[in-house]
Design a protein around this motif. Structure first.
Motif, PDB file in Angstrom:
ATOM      1  N   ILE A  75      -4.097 -10.471  -1.782  1.00  0.00           N
ATOM      2  CA  ILE A  75      -2.541 -10.346  -1.863  1.00  0.00           C
ATOM      3  C   ILE A  75      -2.200  -9.125  -2.715  1.00  0.00           C
ATOM      4  O   ILE A  75      -3.227  -8.498  -3.128  1.00  0.00           O
ATOM      5  CB  ILE A  75      -2.252 -11.598  -3.057  1.00  0.00           C
ATOM      6  CG1 ILE A  75      -0.862 -11.737  -3.079  1.00  0.00           C
ATOM      7  CG2 ILE A  75      -2.606 -11.084  -4.364  1.00  0.00           C
ATOM      8  CD1 ILE A  75      -0.092 -12.879  -3.491  1.00  0.00           C
ATOM      9  N   CYS A  76      -1.199  -8.690  -2.116  1.00  0.00           N
ATOM     10  CA  CYS A  76      -0.748  -7.253  -2.573  1.00  0.00           C
ATOM     11  C   CYS A  76       0.823  -6.979  -2.673  1.00  0.00           C
ATOM     12  O   CYS A  76       1.438  -8.056  -2.271  1.00  0.00           O
ATOM     13  CB  CYS A  76      -1.265  -6.144  -1.916  1.00  0.00           C
ATOM     14  SG  CYS A  76      -0.826  -6.269  -0.098  1.00  0.00           S
TER      15      CYS A  76
ATOM     16  N   SER B 252      12.047   6.402   2.575  1.00  0.00           N
ATOM     17  CA  SER B 252      12.488   5.232   1.751  1.00  0.00           C
ATOM     18  C   SER B 252      11.267   4.085   2.168  1.00  0.00           C
ATOM     19  O   SER B 252      11.135   4.024   3.378  1.00  0.00           O
ATOM     20  CB  SER B 252      13.709   4.873   1.656  1.00  0.00           C
ATOM     21  OG  SER B 252      14.287   4.500   2.941  1.00  0.00           O
ATOM     22  N   PHE B 253      11.421   2.904   1.186  1.00  0.00           N
ATOM     23  CA  PHE B 253      10.496   1.946   1.369  1.00  0.00           C
ATOM     24  C   PHE B 253      11.066   0.602   0.976  1.00  0.00           C
ATOM     25  O   PHE B 253      11.765   0.797   0.076  1.00  0.00           O
ATOM     26  CB  PHE B 253       8.836   2.082   0.922  1.00  0.00           C
ATOM     27  CG  PHE B 253       8.036   3.172   1.276  1.00  0.00           C
ATOM     28  CD1 PHE B 253       7.311   3.360   2.147  1.00  0.00           C
ATOM     29  CD2 PHE B 253       8.611   4.496   0.724  1.00  0.00           C
ATOM     30  CE1 PHE B 253       6.629   4.201   2.443  1.00  0.00           C
ATOM     31  CE2 PHE B 253       7.853   5.622   1.308  1.00  0.00           C
ATOM     32  CZ  PHE B 253       6.850   5.445   2.254  1.00  0.00           C
ATOM     33  N   ALA B 254      10.773  -0.436   1.589  1.00  0.00           N
ATOM     34  CA  ALA B 254      11.289  -1.746   1.595  1.00  0.00           C
ATOM     35  C   ALA B 254      10.114  -2.526   0.889  1.00  0.00           C
ATOM     36  O   ALA B 254       8.700  -2.320   1.304  1.00  0.00           O
ATOM     37  CB  ALA B 254      11.777  -2.605   2.839  1.00  0.00           C
ATOM     38  N   ARG B 255      10.230  -3.628  -0.210  1.00  0.00           N
ATOM     39  CA  ARG B 255       9.321  -3.900  -0.809  1.00  0.00           C
ATOM     40  C   ARG B 255       9.094  -5.411  -0.517  1.00  0.00           C
ATOM     41  O   ARG B 255      10.120  -6.105  -0.055  1.00  0.00           O
ATOM     42  CB  ARG B 255       9.311  -3.912  -2.278  1.00  0.00           C
ATOM     43  CG  ARG B 255       8.179  -4.645  -3.065  1.00  0.00           C
ATOM     44  CD  ARG B 255       8.628  -4.741  -4.534  1.00  0.00           C
ATOM     45  NE  ARG B 255       9.650  -5.260  -4.793  1.00  0.00           N
ATOM     46  CZ  ARG B 255      10.155  -5.425  -6.148  1.00  0.00           C
ATOM     47  NH1 ARG B 255       9.541  -4.985  -7.191  1.00  0.00           N
ATOM     48  NH2 ARG B 255      11.515  -6.261  -6.327  1.00  0.00           N
ATOM     49  N   ALA B 256       7.713  -5.956  -0.350  1.00  0.00           N
ATOM     50  CA  ALA B 256       7.624  -7.491  -0.086  1.00  0.00           C
ATOM     51  C   ALA B 256       6.159  -7.885  -0.376  1.00  0.00           C
ATOM     52  O   ALA B 256       5.345  -6.890  -0.561  1.00  0.00           O
ATOM     53  CB  ALA B 256       7.707  -7.713   1.218  1.00  0.00           C
ATOM     54  N   VAL B 257       5.941  -9.044  -0.827  1.00  0.00           N
ATOM     55  CA  VAL B 257       4.692  -9.528  -0.884  1.00  0.00           C
ATOM     56  C   VAL B 257       3.692  -9.567   0.425  1.00  0.00           C
ATOM     57  O   VAL B 257       4.315  -9.729   1.199  1.00  0.00           O
ATOM     58  CB  VAL B 257       4.677 -11.197  -1.342  1.00  0.00           C
ATOM     59  CG1 VAL B 257       3.012 -11.595  -1.553  1.00  0.00           C
ATOM     60  CG2 VAL B 257       5.262 -11.422  -2.878  1.00  0.00           C
ATOM     61  N   GLY B 258       2.439  -9.035   0.168  1.00  0.00           N
ATOM     62  CA  GLY B 258       1.710  -8.833   1.269  1.00  0.00           C
ATOM     63  C   GLY B 258       0.490  -9.427   1.115  1.00  0.00           C
ATOM     64  O   GLY B 258       0.008  -9.821  -0.033  1.00  0.00           O
TER      65      GLY B 258
ATOM     66  N   THR C  92      -2.462  -4.541  -9.537  1.00  0.00           N
ATOM     67  CA  THR C  92      -2.231  -5.301  -8.362  1.00  0.00           C
ATOM     68  C   THR C  92      -2.391  -4.471  -7.053  1.00  0.00           C
ATOM     69  O   THR C  92      -2.052  -3.221  -7.280  1.00  0.00           O
ATOM     70  CB  THR C  92      -0.568  -5.682  -8.642  1.00  0.00           C
ATOM     71  OG1 THR C  92      -0.635  -6.519  -9.627  1.00  0.00           O
ATOM     72  CG2 THR C  92      -0.295  -6.527  -7.252  1.00  0.00           C
ATOM     73  N   ALA C  93      -3.055  -4.769  -6.232  1.00  0.00           N
ATOM     74  CA  ALA C  93      -3.002  -3.863  -5.090  1.00  0.00           C
ATOM     75  C   ALA C  93      -1.809  -3.625  -4.431  1.00  0.00           C
ATOM     76  O   ALA C  93      -0.847  -4.300  -4.391  1.00  0.00           O
ATOM     77  CB  ALA C  93      -4.217  -4.759  -4.083  1.00  0.00           C
ATOM     78  N   LEU C  94      -1.653  -2.279  -3.802  1.00  0.00           N
ATOM     79  CA  LEU C  94      -0.443  -1.873  -2.976  1.00  0.00           C
ATOM     80  C   LEU C  94      -1.001  -1.532  -1.711  1.00  0.00           C
ATOM     81  O   LEU C  94      -2.106  -1.252  -1.334  1.00  0.00           O
ATOM     82  CB  LEU C  94       0.022  -0.716  -3.796  1.00  0.00           C
ATOM     83  CG  LEU C  94       0.526  -0.792  -5.296  1.00  0.00           C
ATOM     84  CD1 LEU C  94       0.974   0.649  -5.799  1.00  0.00           C
ATOM     85  CD2 LEU C  94       1.599  -1.879  -5.191  1.00  0.00           C
TER      86      LEU C  94
END
Length: 626
Positions: A17-18, A35-41, A95-97
């Protein structure tokens, strides 16, 4: 074999999970992204959310850091209805990215930041075996174990599942960037051990070759078939997938080929995890593996047409529509904030800007007094939310950024159990215009994801054609901007000051707007007769079964008319609550601005009036009155 209790969950996922950060620019490498959009990955996170969106009872076993990213992951999983009992938050790790972009030609540019990553150090004692056996199926990501990380913990989880006669599904999920200690033979040996324990194994052609330590996919599959009787599934991207139940054919195309779906490719990175979610959903229904793969292919295609992974996962309704022939939309499904909102929303409308400005001017007060009063209104709603025990009841506020910025920032910084709607319209504009100018989408990027977009249109169906056309364009633009950015949407329509309103007026207006493609999560409408509410309900149910319903507004109704209107609305199933302003705050605001009462007294006055409205609502809704 252990006699396991009746499953509480359908699926529990175990593994990576990241936080995913996706470049919002298409066709660029990461060095060109701005620019970047964030989500659970991560495999486990994506699959868990994908399964939950398809209606499965999902849980997860993994870990994040005890940091802001970890808090985001936990909150998002819970908002997506994924149980987080098995999610550890490790204060000693991070937390991993993952940063990613869809480079030219659709090839992904992917960089992991996993230094001291919390999800990579699970010890056997940290595996909640009771959670594992409480699910019908365990889905394991093979990435960590193949890299020599946490293999003993994975063995504990698989052993618990098998002892309880639960299904074990393996996603090979190989990530060479995580390291290959011992070389290719050691990686293959570790993956083979997982494959031997699984009922279903899913991987790309490259992953199967790595697992079998072979130069060709067929040679790898032949070698692994000698060790495992599992259903083998080979993912082939846009070409679909191949299901191999028993003997391995000489060519993949001689196996159980399940064709893919043609979509306009946006980002292929999340398609594999979406495939697994779709596959599992049908697998747990007892469908044939080929049918499971068809649903997996469809889910993968839908996500490949969108930017993100977990946030792009389809809902049950979207998947059904796609399988029936509907095109894959580039927009994500309805925002989590809408899907997981309470069934009933009782909101205090504090977004009146012109009225508050006039009131303050009349009493010689400035914008600071208005901001203080609005903060008092938010405090009142916090107090009400804290004391109401009905799980189906949600309290909320409509609050602007002109005078309510401090209150909004406070609610965001210290999350409250409040539904929050924020207006985008320029006050009094007709035709509808946006405060932010023409580019509404760019303005919404700056909003917290939990804020609901609220848009008021002063709209009558008998308006002149040019006025109505301009209003229609602005409303559709609002809907498109909100959907593309994953924001929940409330459309408010006020018609009565601009022409006659009959039994069919609002129902016909909604039908017209639905035909234009506008699908808000909620409507906010004036009070109606019982017959009008029935017409409105029929239109909404026909055009958008996923709509959360209608919030009724009060406008300038007197006490008797307001009470009658709320009583009638509460009896209508399509009405999900109310958003009332001046009837609640008018007297308190007058007295506060005149200096007759302080902030605390104003809050108490609003609590008293709002509580009376809540009691009126529940008496007519058939609920308990507290």
């Amino acid at each position: 074999m252990i006699v396991a209790p009746e499953p509480k969950f359908d699926v529990v996922t175990l593994g990576r999970i990241c936080v995913d950060l996706y470049a919002q620019q298409s066709g660029v490498r990461l060095d060109q992204a701005s620019s970047f959009a964030r989500a659970v990955g991560g495999c486990a996170g994506n699959i868990a959310i994908g399964c939950a969106r398809l209606g499965l009872r999902a849980a997860i076993v993994t870990a994040t850091g005890a940091d802001s990213f970890g808090a985001y992951v936990k909150a998002t999983l819970e908002a997506e209805n994924v149980a987080t009992r098995g999610l550890r938050q490790d204060a000693a790790r991070c937390t991993a990215l993952a940063f990613a972009s869809a480079a030219p030609g659709g090839a992904p540019d992917l960089v992991f930041f996993r230094e001291n990553a919390a999800d990579a150090v699970t010890e056997p004692a940290e595996i909640d075996t009771a959670l594992i056996v409480s699910a019908r199926a365990l889905v394991v990501s093979g990435a960590h174990a193949a890299s020599g990380i946490g293999a003993d913990a994975v063995d504990v989880a698989i052993t618990a599942a098998r002892d309880a006669a639960r299904s074990v599904v393996l996603d090979i999920d190989h990530r060479p960037s995580f390291g290959t200690p011992g070389g290719a033979a050691a990686v293959a040996s570790r993956l083979t051990a997982l494959i031997e324990a699984a009922d279903v194994v899913v991987g790309t052609e490259e992953e199967w070759r790595i697992a079998g330590n072979a130069g060709s996919t067929i040679d790898a599959l032949l070698s692994l078939r000698a060790r495992s009787g599992a259903v083998f599934v080979v993912k082939r991207g846009s070409r679909g997938s191949v299901v191999l139940r028993a003997a391995i054919p000489a060519r993949l195309d001689a196996g159980g080929v399940v064709p893919g779906f043609s979509v306009a490719l946006c980002n292929p990175l999340g398609a594999g995890d979406a495939f697994m979610a779709g596959f599992i959903a049908r697998y747990l229904e007892g469908a044939a593996p080929e049918d499971c793969a068809r649903h997996g292919n469809a889910c993968g295609a839908i996500v490949a047409a969108r930017l993100l992974c977990s946030a792009a996962s389809p809902t049950t309704q979207e998947l059904a529509a796609f399988l029936a022939g509907a095109p894959a939309s580039a927009n994500p499904p309805r925002a989590t904030a809408a899907r997981n909102a309470p069934a009933t929303i009782l909101a205090l409308a504090l977004d009146h800007r012109a009225q508050f400005a006039a009131l303050a001017t009349h009493h010689g007060r400035d914008a600071r007094a208005i901001a203080t009063f609005k903060s008092a209104g938010c405090a009142a709603m916090r107090d009400l939310a804290a004391t109401d025990t009905r799980p189906e009841c949600g309290f909320g506020v409509l609050l602007d950024r002109d005078y309510g910025a401090a209150a909004l920032d406070s609610l965001t910084a210290r999350p409250a159990p409040l539904w929050i709607g924020v207006p985008v319209e320029r006050p009094g504009s007709r035709p509808l215009a946006f405060e932010a100018g023409r580019d509404l989408g760019s303005a919404l990027i700056a909003w917290p994801e939990t804020h609901v977009v609220k848009c008021l249109a002063l709209y009558h169906p008998d308006d002149p054609p040019e006025l109505r056309a301009a209003q229609d364009v602005a409303l559709v633009q609002t809907g498109e901007a909100a959907r593309r950015l994953g924001r929940a949407l409330l459309i408010e329509l006020v018609a009565s000051p601009f022409g006659p309103v009959g039994e069919a007026t609002l129902a016909d207006t909604l039908a017209h707007l639905y035909a234009l493609g506008l699908h808000p999560d909620w409507w906010k409408l004036e009070m109606q007769s019982a017959a009008s509410w029935r017409r409105i309900e029929a239109v909404i149910r026909h055009n958008d079964p996923d709509c959360r319903g209608v919030l009724v507004l009060g406008r300038d109704a007197g006490d008797d008319d307001l009470a009658n209107g709320i009583a009638t609305a509460a009896a209508a199933p399509i009405v999900a609550g109310f958003a009332i302003g001046r009837a609640i705050w008018q007297e308190a605001a007058e007295r506060f601005c005149s200096g007759a009462i302080d902030e605390a007294a104003a809050r108490d006055m609003m609590i008293e009036r709002f509580r009376a409205m809540v009691s009126l609502w529940w008496r007519n809704r058939g609920g308990l009155v507290s």
